[in-house]
Design a protein around this motif. Sequence first.
Motif, short mmCIF file in Angstrom:
data_model
loop_
_atom_site.label_atom_id
_atom_site.label_comp_id
_atom_site.label_asym_id
_atom_site.label_seq_id
_atom_site.Cartn_x
_atom_site.Cartn_y
_atom_site.Cartn_z
N GLU A 38 -26.54 -33.04 -13.28
CA GLU A 38 -27.57 -32.04 -13.58
C GLU A 38 -28.75 -32.67 -14.31
O GLU A 38 -29.91 -32.30 -14.06
N GLU A 41 -30.78 -34.27 -11.74
CA GLU A 41 -31.57 -33.29 -10.98
C GLU A 41 -32.84 -32.92 -11.75
O GLU A 41 -33.91 -32.74 -11.15
N LEU A 42 -32.75 -32.83 -13.07
CA LEU A 42 -33.94 -32.57 -13.88
C LEU A 42 -34.91 -33.76 -13.81
O LEU A 42 -36.11 -33.59 -13.62
N GLU A 44 -35.21 -35.90 -11.50
CA GLU A 44 -35.80 -36.00 -10.16
C GLU A 44 -37.09 -35.18 -10.05
O GLU A 44 -38.02 -35.57 -9.34
N ILE A 45 -37.16 -34.06 -10.75
CA ILE A 45 -38.38 -33.22 -10.71
C ILE A 45 -39.57 -34.02 -11.25
O ILE A 45 -40.69 -33.90 -10.75
N GLU A 62 -43.13 -25.77 -9.97
CA GLU A 62 -41.78 -26.29 -10.26
C GLU A 62 -41.20 -25.76 -11.57
O GLU A 62 -40.11 -26.16 -11.97
N HIS A 65 -37.74 -24.27 -11.25
CA HIS A 65 -36.75 -25.32 -10.99
C HIS A 65 -36.38 -26.05 -12.28
O HIS A 65 -35.21 -26.34 -12.53
N VAL A 66 -37.37 -26.33 -13.11
CA VAL A 66 -37.11 -26.98 -14.41
C VAL A 66 -36.19 -26.09 -15.25
O VAL A 66 -35.20 -26.56 -15.84
N GLN A 68 -34.08 -23.87 -14.24
CA GLN A 68 -32.74 -23.82 -13.66
C GLN A 68 -31.95 -25.08 -14.00
O GLN A 68 -30.75 -25.01 -14.31
N GLU A 69 -32.59 -26.23 -13.94
CA GLU A 69 -31.86 -27.47 -14.25
C GLU A 69 -31.53 -27.54 -15.74
O GLU A 69 -30.44 -28.00 -16.11
N ASP A 72 -28.51 -25.43 -16.07
CA ASP A 72 -27.32 -26.14 -15.57
C ASP A 72 -26.81 -27.15 -16.60
O ASP A 72 -25.61 -27.26 -16.86
N ILE A 73 -27.74 -27.90 -17.19
CA ILE A 73 -27.38 -28.90 -18.20
C ILE A 73 -26.70 -28.22 -19.40
O ILE A 73 -25.67 -28.67 -19.89
#
Length: 108
Positions: A38, A41-42, A44-45, A62, A65-66, A68-69, A72-73
Amino acid sequence: MRLIETQHLEAALSDFAKARDWERFHAPKNLAMALSVEVAELVEIFQWKSESESRSIMQGSEATHVEQELADITLYLVRLASVLGVDLNAAVEAKLALNAIKYPPPQE
Ligand SMILES: [Mg+2]
């Protein structure tokens, strides 16, 4: 005052895992790996963005998306601490105290 309070989230995550029979997958090793994924994934943004672009990321497309990651973290971090029996608040307070000793503010 506790700096962070995770009891409700720990309980929600435990209930979520129990309801799906996922506790068998929640070995600390698996949760640590999922947390690492996770974080990747952050990262990667932000990959290939300039420093300026990274500072304004929440004003762009984005932003969700930020968020959401980051969620998740947080979910995996709190679940991992819970499974390990770590009191995250106590761990954070202890580490902040160590950091204050290790990195004293500059003298005027
Ligand atoms: Mg994710």
